[in-house]
Motif scaffolding. Structure first.
Motif, PDB file in Angstrom:
ATOM      1  N   PRO A  34       0.843  -1.195   0.000  1.00 51.26           N
ATOM      2  CA  PRO A  34       0.000   0.000   0.000  1.00 51.26           C
ATOM      3  C   PRO A  34       0.880   1.249   0.000  1.00 51.26           C
ATOM      4  O   PRO A  34       2.105   1.166  -0.072  1.00 51.26           O
ATOM      5  CB  PRO A  34      -0.775  -0.141   1.312  1.00 51.26           C
ATOM      6  N   VAL A  35       0.253   2.413   0.117  1.00 48.21           N
ATOM      7  CA  VAL A  35       0.999   3.649   0.303  1.00 48.21           C
ATOM      8  C   VAL A  35       1.465   3.689   1.758  1.00 48.21           C
ATOM      9  O   VAL A  35       0.641   3.682   2.677  1.00 48.21           O
ATOM     10  CB  VAL A  35       0.131   4.879  -0.015  1.00 48.21           C
ATOM     11  N   ILE A  36       2.769   3.695   1.967  1.00 46.90           N
ATOM     12  CA  ILE A  36       3.324   3.719   3.319  1.00 46.90           C
ATOM     13  C   ILE A  36       3.608   5.164   3.704  1.00 46.90           C
ATOM     14  O   ILE A  36       4.283   5.899   2.976  1.00 46.90           O
ATOM     15  CB  ILE A  36       4.589   2.862   3.408  1.00 46.90           C
ATOM     16  N   THR A  37       3.067   5.576   4.836  1.00 46.39           N
ATOM     17  CA  THR A  37       3.196   6.967   5.265  1.00 46.39           C
ATOM     18  C   THR A  37       3.783   7.053   6.670  1.00 46.39           C
ATOM     19  O   THR A  37       3.790   6.080   7.428  1.00 46.39           O
ATOM     20  CB  THR A  37       1.827   7.680   5.265  1.00 46.39           C
ATOM     21  N   VAL A  38       4.267   8.239   6.994  1.00 43.42           N
ATOM     22  CA  VAL A  38       4.689   8.583   8.355  1.00 43.42           C
ATOM     23  C   VAL A  38       3.909   9.833   8.730  1.00 43.42           C
ATOM     24  O   VAL A  38       4.176  10.918   8.227  1.00 43.42           O
ATOM     25  CB  VAL A  38       6.201   8.843   8.435  1.00 43.42           C
ATOM     26  N   GLN A  39       2.897   9.663   9.571  1.00 46.46           N
ATOM     27  CA  GLN A  39       2.058  10.777   9.992  1.00 46.46           C
ATOM     28  C   GLN A  39       1.976  10.813  11.511  1.00 46.46           C
ATOM     29  O   GLN A  39       2.196   9.807  12.179  1.00 46.46           O
ATOM     30  CB  GLN A  39       0.643  10.638   9.409  1.00 46.46           C
ATOM     31  N   ARG A  40       1.639  11.971  12.045  1.00 41.61           N
ATOM     32  CA  ARG A  40       1.552  12.101  13.495  1.00 41.61           C
ATOM     33  C   ARG A  40       0.198  11.632  13.993  1.00 41.61           C
ATOM     34  O   ARG A  40      -0.807  11.697  13.280  1.00 41.61           O
ATOM     35  CB  ARG A  40       1.794  13.535  13.921  1.00 41.61           C
ATOM     36  N   ASP A  41       0.174  11.185  15.221  1.00 45.23           N
ATOM     37  CA  ASP A  41      -1.066  10.862  15.919  1.00 45.23           C
ATOM     38  C   ASP A  41      -1.339  11.990  16.897  1.00 45.23           C
ATOM     39  O   ASP A  41      -0.515  12.264  17.775  1.00 45.23           O
ATOM     40  CB  ASP A  41      -0.925   9.529  16.654  1.00 45.23           C
ATOM     41  N   GLU A  42      -2.463  12.652  16.751  1.00 47.84           N
ATOM     42  CA  GLU A  42      -2.776  13.822  17.574  1.00 47.84           C
ATOM     43  C   GLU A  42      -2.807  13.493  19.062  1.00 47.84           C
ATOM     44  O   GLU A  42      -2.607  14.368  19.900  1.00 47.84           O
ATOM     45  CB  GLU A  42      -4.120  14.414  17.143  1.00 47.84           C
ATOM     46  N   ARG A  43      -3.061  12.223  19.398  1.00 45.39           N
ATOM     47  CA  ARG A  43      -3.190  11.841  20.815  1.00 45.39           C
ATOM     48  C   ARG A  43      -1.906  11.253  21.380  1.00 45.39           C
ATOM     49  O   ARG A  43      -1.828  10.947  22.567  1.00 45.39           O
ATOM     50  CB  ARG A  43      -4.320  10.831  20.975  1.00 45.39           C
ATOM     51  N   ASN A  44      -0.900  11.073  20.546  1.00 45.72           N
ATOM     52  CA  ASN A  44       0.360  10.455  20.975  1.00 45.72           C
ATOM     53  C   ASN A  44       0.157   9.058  21.554  1.00 45.72           C
ATOM     54  O   ASN A  44       0.835   8.653  22.491  1.00 45.72           O
ATOM     55  CB  ASN A  44       1.062  11.330  22.034  1.00 45.72           C
ATOM     56  N   LYS A  45      -0.786   8.306  21.007  1.00 48.51           N
ATOM     57  CA  LYS A  45      -1.106   6.989  21.555  1.00 48.51           C
ATOM     58  C   LYS A  45      -0.937   5.856  20.542  1.00 48.51           C
ATOM     59  O   LYS A  45      -0.568   4.743  20.909  1.00 48.51           O
ATOM     60  CB  LYS A  45      -2.542   6.972  22.096  1.00 48.51           C
ATOM     61  N   THR A  46      -1.231   6.110  19.285  1.00 46.38           N
ATOM     62  CA  THR A  46      -1.275   5.042  18.296  1.00 46.38           C
ATOM     63  C   THR A  46       0.097   4.790  17.691  1.00 46.38           C
ATOM     64  O   THR A  46       0.786   5.731  17.295  1.00 46.38           O
ATOM     65  CB  THR A  46      -2.268   5.413  17.167  1.00 46.38           C
TER      66      THR A  46
END
Length: 232
Positions: A34-46
């Motif tokens: 798939p499309v592999i991404t590096v994104q932030r998690d707004e809750r710092n949990k996932t």
């Protein structure tokens, strides 16, 4: 000197290479990347996620009426023999804040999300309760693809780690591909990445285990025995 953008691109390339390696060695190459991404998690949990819908779209030029062409071998020389085609794909994300972890934990997250991908393309429902609870099918699929699985309250069989054999595979990968990762600081100012505070409860008879974020009194439903807390 390498700049941040170049380092970010190298990180995505590294994760894509890790995906290919895990796909070849644990999924028999059955998955389409798939499309592999590096994104932030707004809750710092996932730690990561896999999209259940094909959320990435793009267009590309493809041959038109290829089967009717008399000169298919030289088709690339005919610019008017192409048409625009729409494509779409799933997304597999490794959370930006969580890239500051040991490579074994990052690999466990990658494989965890690949299991969701495997379930999706094979029309298997591996999560229940509106997609929040990892059910026993997920547990079985994860164990088939190189992961240890433990149950956690409210989210089910979601806690995954590498088996010893899978850890050896990742060790081989790292030897051939030294880590080149960039990571993001937590979203909110002054906040640090939260370390795990879970405790493990294990049945003294069958050794089934669950994890919880607070002290509980839990009885194993199979053996009717009080499960023991590993922090006591």
């Amino acid at each position: 000197m390498i700049n941040g953008t170049e380092k970010y691109i190298e990180t995505v390339k590294y994760l894509a290479k890790l995906y290919d390696y895990c796909n070849d060695n644990l999924f028999k190459g059955e998955l389409q990347k798939p499309v592999i991404t590096v994104q932030r998690d707004e809750r710092n949990k996932t730690n990561g996620w896999f999209s259940l819908q094909k959320v990435w779209k793009w267009q590309d030029k493809v041959p038109a009426n290829c089967t009717e062409c008399d000169d298919r071998d030289n088709c690339s020389s005919y610019t008017d023999c192409y048409r625009l085609a729409d494509y779409e794909d799933y997304e597999l994300n490794i959370t930006a804040q969580q890239l500051n972890r040991p490579i074994n934990e990052i690999a466990a997250t990658m494989i965890h999300e690949m299991v969701h991908h495997y379930a999706k393309v094979n029309n298997m429902q591996d999560c229940s309760r509106s997609g929040t609870y990892h059910n026993k099918l997920f547990k079985r699929l994860a164990e088939m693809h190189g992961l240890n699985v433990e149950c956690m309250p409210t989210i089910g069989w979601a806690h995954t780690t590498l088996t010893k054999d899978t850890a050896k595979l990742i060790e081989t990968f790292v030897k051939d591909n030294p880590e080149t990762l960039i990571y993001r600081s937590p979203v909110f100012k002054g906040q640090t990445v939260k370390t795990t505070s879970t405790r493990k409860y294990e049945c003294p008879c069958c050794h089934n285990s669950v994890r919880a974020t607070k002290q509980l009194n839990i009885v194993c439903g199979d053996c009717n025995q009080v499960m023991l807390d590993d922090k006591e």
